[in-house]
Motif scaffolding. Structure first.
Motif, PDB file in Angstrom:
ATOM      1  N   VAL A   1      32.562  -1.488 -47.926  1.00 54.90           N
ATOM      2  CA  VAL A   1      32.465  -0.181 -47.273  1.00 54.90           C
ATOM      3  C   VAL A   1      31.579   0.713 -48.126  1.00 54.90           C
ATOM      4  CG1 VAL A   1      33.748   1.873 -46.541  1.00 54.90           C
ATOM      5  CG2 VAL A   1      34.748  -0.392 -46.217  1.00 54.90           C
ATOM      6  N   ILE A   2      30.680   1.422 -47.466  1.00 50.03           N
ATOM      7  CA  ILE A   2      29.848   2.422 -48.135  1.00 50.03           C
ATOM      8  C   ILE A   2      30.397   3.791 -47.754  1.00 50.03           C
ATOM      9  CG2 ILE A   2      27.553   3.436 -48.321  1.00 50.03           C
ATOM     10  CD1 ILE A   2      26.410   0.709 -47.469  1.00 50.03           C
ATOM     11  N   ASN A   3      30.848   4.530 -48.748  1.00 47.23           N
ATOM     12  CA  ASN A   3      31.304   5.906 -48.546  1.00 47.23           C
ATOM     13  C   ASN A   3      30.136   6.820 -48.901  1.00 47.23           C
ATOM     14  OD1 ASN A   3      34.198   5.406 -47.987  1.00 47.23           O
ATOM     15  ND2 ASN A   3      34.116   4.522 -50.027  1.00 47.23           N
ATOM     16  N   THR A   4      29.767   7.683 -47.972  1.00 47.01           N
ATOM     17  CA  THR A   4      28.580   8.516 -48.152  1.00 47.01           C
ATOM     18  C   THR A   4      28.954   9.969 -48.439  1.00 47.01           C
ATOM     19  OG1 THR A   4      28.429   9.004 -45.785  1.00 47.01           O
ATOM     20  CG2 THR A   4      27.267   7.054 -46.571  1.00 47.01           C
ATOM     21  N   GLN A   5      28.051  10.669 -49.084  1.00 47.57           N
ATOM     22  CA  GLN A   5      28.257  12.098 -49.323  1.00 47.57           C
ATOM     23  C   GLN A   5      27.890  12.883 -48.063  1.00 47.57           C
ATOM     24  OE1 GLN A   5      25.588  13.839 -52.173  1.00 47.57           O
ATOM     25  NE2 GLN A   5      26.909  15.582 -52.518  1.00 47.57           N
ATOM     26  N   ASN A   6      26.838  12.462 -47.399  1.00 47.08           N
ATOM     27  CA  ASN A   6      26.394  13.083 -46.149  1.00 47.08           C
ATOM     28  C   ASN A   6      26.954  12.289 -44.979  1.00 47.08           C
ATOM     29  OD1 ASN A   6      24.767  15.137 -47.362  1.00 47.08           O
ATOM     30  ND2 ASN A   6      23.322  13.536 -47.919  1.00 47.08           N
ATOM     31  N   PRO A   7      26.966  12.862 -43.765  1.00 48.49           N
ATOM     32  CA  PRO A   7      27.499  12.119 -42.622  1.00 48.49           C
ATOM     33  C   PRO A   7      26.861  10.730 -42.496  1.00 48.49           C
ATOM     34  CG  PRO A   7      27.116  14.394 -42.008  1.00 48.49           C
ATOM     35  CD  PRO A   7      26.556  14.221 -43.399  1.00 48.49           C
ATOM     36  N   ALA A   8      27.698   9.741 -42.215  1.00 52.37           N
ATOM     37  CA  ALA A   8      27.258   8.345 -42.153  1.00 52.37           C
ATOM     38  C   ALA A   8      26.140   8.140 -41.137  1.00 52.37           C
ATOM     39  CB  ALA A   8      28.437   7.440 -41.838  1.00 52.37           C
ATOM     40  N   GLY A   9      26.160   8.876 -40.033  1.00 52.48           N
ATOM     41  CA  GLY A   9      25.114   8.738 -39.022  1.00 52.48           C
ATOM     42  C   GLY A   9      23.730   9.046 -39.575  1.00 52.48           C
ATOM     43  N   ASP A  10      23.649  10.048 -40.436  1.00 46.60           N
ATOM     44  CA  ASP A  10      22.366  10.403 -41.054  1.00 46.60           C
ATOM     45  C   ASP A  10      21.870   9.285 -41.972  1.00 46.60           C
ATOM     46  OD1 ASP A  10      22.742  12.799 -39.744  1.00 46.60           O
ATOM     47  OD2 ASP A  10      23.218  13.947 -41.555  1.00 46.60           O
ATOM     48  N   VAL A  11      22.791   8.724 -42.746  1.00 47.08           N
ATOM     49  CA  VAL A  11      22.416   7.645 -43.663  1.00 47.08           C
ATOM     50  C   VAL A  11      22.046   6.393 -42.878  1.00 47.08           C
ATOM     51  CG1 VAL A  11      23.200   6.220 -45.596  1.00 47.08           C
ATOM     52  CG2 VAL A  11      23.884   8.620 -45.475  1.00 47.08           C
ATOM     53  N   ARG A  12      22.790   6.109 -41.797  1.00 45.93           N
ATOM     54  CA  ARG A  12      22.477   4.937 -40.954  1.00 45.93           C
ATOM     55  C   ARG A  12      21.068   5.037 -40.371  1.00 45.93           C
ATOM     56  NH1 ARG A  12      23.090   0.775 -39.365  1.00 45.93           N
ATOM     57  NH2 ARG A  12      23.792   0.872 -37.258  1.00 45.93           N
ATOM     58  N   GLU A  13      20.665   6.231 -39.984  1.00 46.88           N
ATOM     59  CA  GLU A  13      19.317   6.419 -39.446  1.00 46.88           C
ATOM     60  C   GLU A  13      18.269   6.038 -40.480  1.00 46.88           C
ATOM     61  OE1 GLU A  13      18.004   7.081 -36.380  1.00 46.88           O
ATOM     62  OE2 GLU A  13      20.083   6.747 -35.780  1.00 46.88           O
ATOM     63  N   LYS A  14      18.490   6.409 -41.725  1.00 43.70           N
ATOM     64  CA  LYS A  14      17.550   6.053 -42.788  1.00 43.70           C
ATOM     65  C   LYS A  14      17.518   4.536 -42.980  1.00 43.70           C
ATOM     66  CE  LYS A  14      18.199  10.320 -45.376  1.00 43.70           C
ATOM     67  NZ  LYS A  14      18.681  10.898 -46.635  1.00 43.70           N
ATOM     68  N   LEU A  15      18.704   3.888 -42.929  1.00 43.29           N
ATOM     69  CA  LEU A  15      18.788   2.443 -43.113  1.00 43.29           C
ATOM     70  C   LEU A  15      18.085   1.690 -41.980  1.00 43.29           C
ATOM     71  CD1 LEU A  15      22.497   2.243 -44.326  1.00 43.29           C
ATOM     72  CD2 LEU A  15      20.465   1.788 -45.696  1.00 43.29           C
ATOM     73  N   LYS A  16      18.130   2.249 -40.780  1.00 47.48           N
ATOM     74  CA  LYS A  16      17.481   1.587 -39.631  1.00 47.48           C
ATOM     75  C   LYS A  16      15.977   1.442 -39.856  1.00 47.48           C
ATOM     76  CE  LYS A  16      20.734   2.865 -36.022  1.00 47.48           C
ATOM     77  NZ  LYS A  16      20.973   3.677 -34.809  1.00 47.48           N
ATOM     78  N   GLY A  17      15.401   2.364 -40.595  1.00 48.83           N
ATOM     79  CA  GLY A  17      13.972   2.282 -40.892  1.00 48.83           C
ATOM     80  C   GLY A  17      13.609   1.065 -41.735  1.00 48.83           C
ATOM     81  N   TYR A  18      14.601   0.396 -42.304  1.00 48.64           N
ATOM     82  CA  TYR A  18      14.385  -0.801 -43.124  1.00 48.64           C
ATOM     83  C   TYR A  18      14.897  -2.053 -42.417  1.00 48.64           C
ATOM     84  CZ  TYR A  18      13.390   2.485 -46.855  1.00 48.64           C
ATOM     85  OH  TYR A  18      12.840   3.486 -47.620  1.00 48.64           O
ATOM     86  N   GLY A  19      15.174  -1.915 -41.130  1.00 47.24           N
ATOM     87  CA  GLY A  19      15.635  -3.057 -40.342  1.00 47.24           C
ATOM     88  C   GLY A  19      17.090  -3.402 -40.545  1.00 47.24           C
TER      89      GLY A  19
END
Length: 154
Positions: A135-153
């Protein structure tokens, strides 16, 4: 007092100088998992726990998990008294993990009691023919971090 922007800029510049990777963004995260997850990642949680705080470092083509060599004041007192070494700096390239997938955290009916699930992302990868989950616990909302991760496939 240092401005956070200056500290971020300094970190990005130093990371680029040390590792030859140009940093585009960083996120403070905590990885939670079983001991075999950390063993497969070649990471060592502090104090033998099941989690590790660090930075998710987004570079042009790669993503790294970087753990700075730091500890709390109380932790350092105990470590010195026990004559142990300081915690090491740790880093792993997440985009190099075999079959790495990240998905939104599975929501349950009782999640409203805890509220932190909007800051969680589930991850899994393969190691030695076995699927390992964390599990990755994020400081910012997970949706925002997921969007960044999508840019890397991911």
């Amino acid at each position: 007092m240092k401005k956070p922007e200056l500290s971020k800029e300094n970190f990005c510049r130093e990371f680029n100088e040390r590792f030859g990777q140009e940093v585009s963004d960083i996120e403070l995260i905590n990885i939670e998992g079983a001991p075999q997850v950390f063993k497969a990642l070649n990471l060592e949680p502090q104090y033998g726990g099941n989690q590790l705080w660090g930075l998710l470092v987004f570079c042009k083509e790669k993503i790294y998990f970087f753990v700075h060599s730091s500890e709390s004041f109380m932790g350092s007192m105990f470590r010195v008294a026990a004559q142990k070494d300081a915690p090491p700096e740790q880093m792993i390239e997440l985009t190099a993990l075999n079959g790495l997938k990240v998905v939104d955290h599975k929501r349950r009916w009782y999640d409203f009691l805890f509220g932190y699930t909007r800051f969680q992302i589930d991850g899994r990868f393969c190691s030695d023919g076995q699927e390992l989950r964390f599990v990755i616990n994020t400081q910012n909302p997970a949706g925002d971090v997921r969007e960044k991760l999508k840019g890397y496939g991911l």
